[in-house]
Design a protein around this motif. Structure first.
Motif, mmCIF file in Angstrom:
data_model
loop_
_atom_site.group_PDB
_atom_site.id
_atom_site.type_symbol
_atom_site.label_atom_id
_atom_site.label_comp_id
_atom_site.label_asym_id
_atom_site.label_seq_id
_atom_site.Cartn_x
_atom_site.Cartn_y
_atom_site.Cartn_z
ATOM 1 N N GLU A 19 32.162 -4.767 46.783
ATOM 2 C CA GLU A 19 33.171 -5.754 47.148
ATOM 3 C C GLU A 19 34.032 -6.116 45.934
ATOM 4 O O GLU A 19 33.516 -6.463 44.875
ATOM 5 N N GLY A 20 35.335 -5.997 46.096
ATOM 6 C CA GLY A 20 36.264 -6.290 45.009
ATOM 7 C C GLY A 20 36.576 -5.085 44.136
ATOM 8 O O GLY A 20 37.410 -5.170 43.241
ATOM 9 N N GLU A 24 37.362 -0.427 47.460
ATOM 10 C CA GLU A 24 37.147 -1.396 48.537
ATOM 11 C C GLU A 24 38.452 -2.118 48.862
ATOM 12 O O GLU A 24 38.817 -2.282 50.015
ATOM 13 N N ARG A 25 39.177 -2.559 47.839
ATOM 14 C CA ARG A 25 40.449 -3.270 48.040
ATOM 15 C C ARG A 25 41.484 -2.347 48.701
ATOM 16 O O ARG A 25 42.241 -2.777 49.556
ATOM 17 N N GLU A 28 40.005 -1.344 52.519
ATOM 18 C CA GLU A 28 39.833 -2.472 53.432
ATOM 19 C C GLU A 28 41.112 -3.289 53.629
ATOM 20 O O GLU A 28 41.333 -3.842 54.694
ATOM 21 N N TYR A 29 41.931 -3.394 52.594
ATOM 22 C CA TYR A 29 43.089 -4.289 52.650
ATOM 23 C C TYR A 29 44.427 -3.594 52.389
ATOM 24 O O TYR A 29 45.471 -4.234 52.469
ATOM 25 N N ILE A 31 45.440 -2.673 49.528
ATOM 26 C CA ILE A 31 45.918 -3.238 48.262
ATOM 27 C C ILE A 31 45.514 -2.314 47.128
ATOM 28 O O ILE A 31 44.329 -2.003 46.948
ATOM 29 N N ASP A 33 44.816 -2.437 43.712
ATOM 30 C CA ASP A 33 44.509 -3.411 42.663
ATOM 31 C C ASP A 33 44.662 -2.718 41.311
ATOM 32 O O ASP A 33 43.806 -1.927 40.915
ATOM 33 N N GLU A 36 41.744 -3.093 38.711
ATOM 34 C CA GLU A 36 40.563 -2.317 39.096
ATOM 35 C C GLU A 36 40.843 -0.810 39.004
ATOM 36 O O GLU A 36 39.961 -0.037 38.644
#
Length: 129
Positions: A19-20, A24-25, A28-29, A31, A33, A36
């Motif tokens: 998560e995060g 994952e970002r 799932e979203y 995004i 990042d 990251e």
């Protein structure tokens, strides 16, 4: 499993710290990042540096390939007009710049070839150069 390269392994689904993570970002979203991503990218560059001296360990190689294929698939989906997945926070041009950096880092993870950061406009803030 190798305890180094925490940002590489963290991005694998099923990891306790997933998560995060960068992947994952992204998945799932939608995004990208950047912080990251650069941590993940640095792990790939560190692996590339190892290749100058010895072969990459199997668990590292497997993680690199699995994540590269998944990320490349999401980038492809972003550019497919018939797919609903979109990376929300980058322009198409920015996505292609990050994709180039990802490609070169993955190749380096297996070949040991590393281009100096100063050769790029888009630079990893976690790498000197």
């Amino acid at each position: 499993m190798n305890k180094c390269y925490k940002n590489l392994f963290r991005s694998l689904p099923g990891n306790d710290s997933w998560e995060g993570s960068f992947y994952e970002r992204l998945v799932e979203y939608g995004i990208w990042d950047e912080q990251e991503f650069w941590k993940f990218h640095k792990d790939l560059i560190d692996i590339a540096k190892l290749m100058k001296h010895r072969k990459t360990e199997w668990d590292i190689a497997t993680a690199v390939v699995r994540l590269y294929v998944k990320i490349a698939s999401l980038i492809s989906s972003h550019f497919n007009a018939n797919d609903i997945f979109k990376i929300q926070n980058l322009t198409d041009s920015e996505i292609l710049e990050f994709y180039e950096r990802l490609d070169l880092a993955v190749v380096g993870a297996f070949s040991g070839e590393i281009l100096d950061e100063s050769r790029f406009d888009l630079r990893n803030p976690f790498i000197d150069g």
